[in-house]
Design a protein around this motif. Structure first.
Motif, PDB file in Angstrom:
ATOM      1  N   GLY A 140      -7.185  11.379  -4.774  1.00  0.00           N
ATOM      2  CA  GLY A 140      -6.537  10.189  -4.229  1.00  0.00           C
ATOM      3  C   GLY A 140      -7.422   8.969  -4.407  1.00  0.00           C
ATOM      4  N   HIS A 141      -6.861   7.896  -4.946  1.00  0.00           N
ATOM      5  CA  HIS A 141      -7.652   6.697  -5.243  1.00  0.00           C
ATOM      6  C   HIS A 141      -8.275   6.064  -3.999  1.00  0.00           C
ATOM      7  N   THR A 142      -7.662   6.237  -2.820  1.00  0.00           N
ATOM      8  CA  THR A 142      -8.176   5.591  -1.605  1.00  0.00           C
ATOM      9  C   THR A 142      -8.774   6.605  -0.637  1.00  0.00           C
ATOM     10  N   MET A 185      -5.288  13.067   2.052  1.00  0.00           N
ATOM     11  CA  MET A 185      -4.044  13.835   2.172  1.00  0.00           C
ATOM     12  C   MET A 185      -2.922  13.047   1.508  1.00  0.00           C
ATOM     13  N   PHE A 186      -3.055  12.840   0.205  1.00  0.00           N
ATOM     14  CA  PHE A 186      -2.126  11.974  -0.523  1.00  0.00           C
ATOM     15  C   PHE A 186      -0.698  12.462  -0.456  1.00  0.00           C
ATOM     16  N   TYR A 187      -0.504  13.759  -0.175  1.00  0.00           N
ATOM     17  CA  TYR A 187       0.850  14.313  -0.100  1.00  0.00           C
ATOM     18  C   TYR A 187       1.631  13.784   1.102  1.00  0.00           C
ATOM     19  N   LEU A 188       0.968  13.072   2.019  1.00  0.00           N
ATOM     20  CA  LEU A 188       1.686  12.433   3.121  1.00  0.00           C
ATOM     21  C   LEU A 188       2.415  11.179   2.654  1.00  0.00           C
ATOM     22  N   ASN A 189       2.075  10.696   1.471  1.00  0.00           N
ATOM     23  CA  ASN A 189       2.750   9.551   0.867  1.00  0.00           C
ATOM     24  C   ASN A 189       3.893  10.095   0.001  1.00  0.00           C
ATOM     25  N   PRO A 190       5.165   9.828   0.354  1.00  0.00           N
ATOM     26  CA  PRO A 190       6.305  10.456  -0.331  1.00  0.00           C
ATOM     27  C   PRO A 190       6.266  10.399  -1.854  1.00  0.00           C
ATOM     28  N   PRO A 191       5.954   9.250  -2.489  1.00  0.00           N
ATOM     29  CA  PRO A 191       5.885   9.264  -3.964  1.00  0.00           C
ATOM     30  C   PRO A 191       4.799  10.195  -4.492  1.00  0.00           C
TER      31      PRO A 191
END
Length: 326
Positions: free
Chosen positions: A263-265, A302-308
């Motif tokens: 994840g970039h952030t 936890m980038f999967y919390l972001n829908p896209p």
């Protein structure tokens, strides 16, 4: 002991369910990547259980990449591209995301790393040039960088980027920014991205255990806890690094593929930590470095919390699992 116990559980489950001939993939998330790396070698060398793939999700292999210290500036280089990703999201710098992060990465392990290696021998003019470039990649003023001797920890960055707005950034996801109780605090004293997820995670898990599985759990659900201490690293006065275990697993099983998801952030385990460790696998034959695949997401740990990102994550995982063995 951790790798041995989990490895034995996997062996027993595979045996009891007649799955020895099935494809096998491991996924290690966050510090779980250390476990996945250790298991990749242990399962093969101890039980002859060859793996098809290992997924490293928002993780690391070498703890030195995130723990800075006196005379050790590696983590400063590792975190810089993640600072750039956060600054871009909050509009503190402008430009093409992929291009800017790539330039930040090149600077981090080039001019910036060289400057930090000089320590007190770096002259004032050169320090000012480096600080100006750091400002262009992070949105934090060059004077602040100079005041901090060109090194800002992620905890300081999280309180500094939006200081004028009175906000602090999240550690797990720097896109999240909440009002700070102390606008002058040098360090971020909370993680809004953790606070954002903790209640939802705890509620979902305990509801699932009770309603779906019929298991009434009297203990609180622990997401982060020190109750597992003391942890045995297998050595004293040594920074944990499991790169050699993954290297051994890939050399013994040349068809083993590794998907690295970043994840970039992410200011907990930034992407460049894994990238650096992979570059340092000098004992791995050049022909096997192609077995690594990196994929990136806009959000953080936890980038999967972001829908896209969740949709992209599923696509990437399915493609990785279904890909034929080389």
């Amino acid at each position: 002991e951790d790798v041995e116990s989990v490895g034995d559980f996997i062996r027993r489950w595979v045996t009891e369910h007649d799955r020895w001939a099935s494809p096998k993939f491991l996924l290690g998330e966050s510090y779980g990547g250390v476990r996945a790396a250790g298991l990749s070698d242990h399962l093969q060398s101890r039980y002859g259980m060859s793996l098809n793939g290992v997924v490293m999700l928002s993780t690391l292999l070498d703890f030195r990449t995130i723990k800075g210290g006196q005379g050790d500036a590696l983590s400063d280089s590792v975190f810089l591209p993640a600072f750039t990703g956060a600054a871009l999201h909050h509009g503190k710098i402008k430009g093409d995301k992929d291009k800017l992060i790539a330039e930040s990465r090149e600077f981090a392990f080039g001019e910036y790393a060289s400057a930090l290696l000089k320590g007190t021998n770096l002259d004032a003019e050169s320090a000012k040039k480096i600080a100006d470039k750091l400002a262009s990649f992070t949105g934090v003023s060059s004077q602040v960088w100079l005041d901090h001797k060109l090194t800002i920890s992620p905890f300081e960055f999280r309180s500094e980027l939006l200081r004028k707005e009175g906000k602090i950034l999240g550690r797990f996801d720097a896109r999240v920014a909440w009002d700070s109780a102390d606008a002058a605090a040098p360090y971020a004293d909370q993680d809004p991205s953790y606070s954002l997820a903790y209640g939802a995670f705890s509620t979902a898990m305990l509801d699932y255990l009770g309603r779906d599985l019929g298991w009434k759990e009297d203990q609180p659900y622990e997401i982060l806890t020190s109750k597992v201490q003391p942890w045995k690293w297998g050595a004293d006065n040594e920074v944990l690094n499991l790169s050699d275990k993954l290297t051994d697993a890939m050399r013994d099983n040349p068809r083993l593929r590794v998907l690295v998801m970043c994840g970039h952030t992410d200011l907990a385990t930034p992407p460049e930590g894994m990238a650096y460790s992979v570059r340092q696998m000098t004992d791995l034959p050049d022909s096997l470095h192609k077995n690594f695949e990196f994929t990136f997401y806009d959000a953080g740990h936890m980038f999967y919390l972001n829908p896209p990102d969740l949709a992209k994550c599923r696509t990437d995982l399915v493609k990785f699992i279904q890909a034929p063995n080389r």
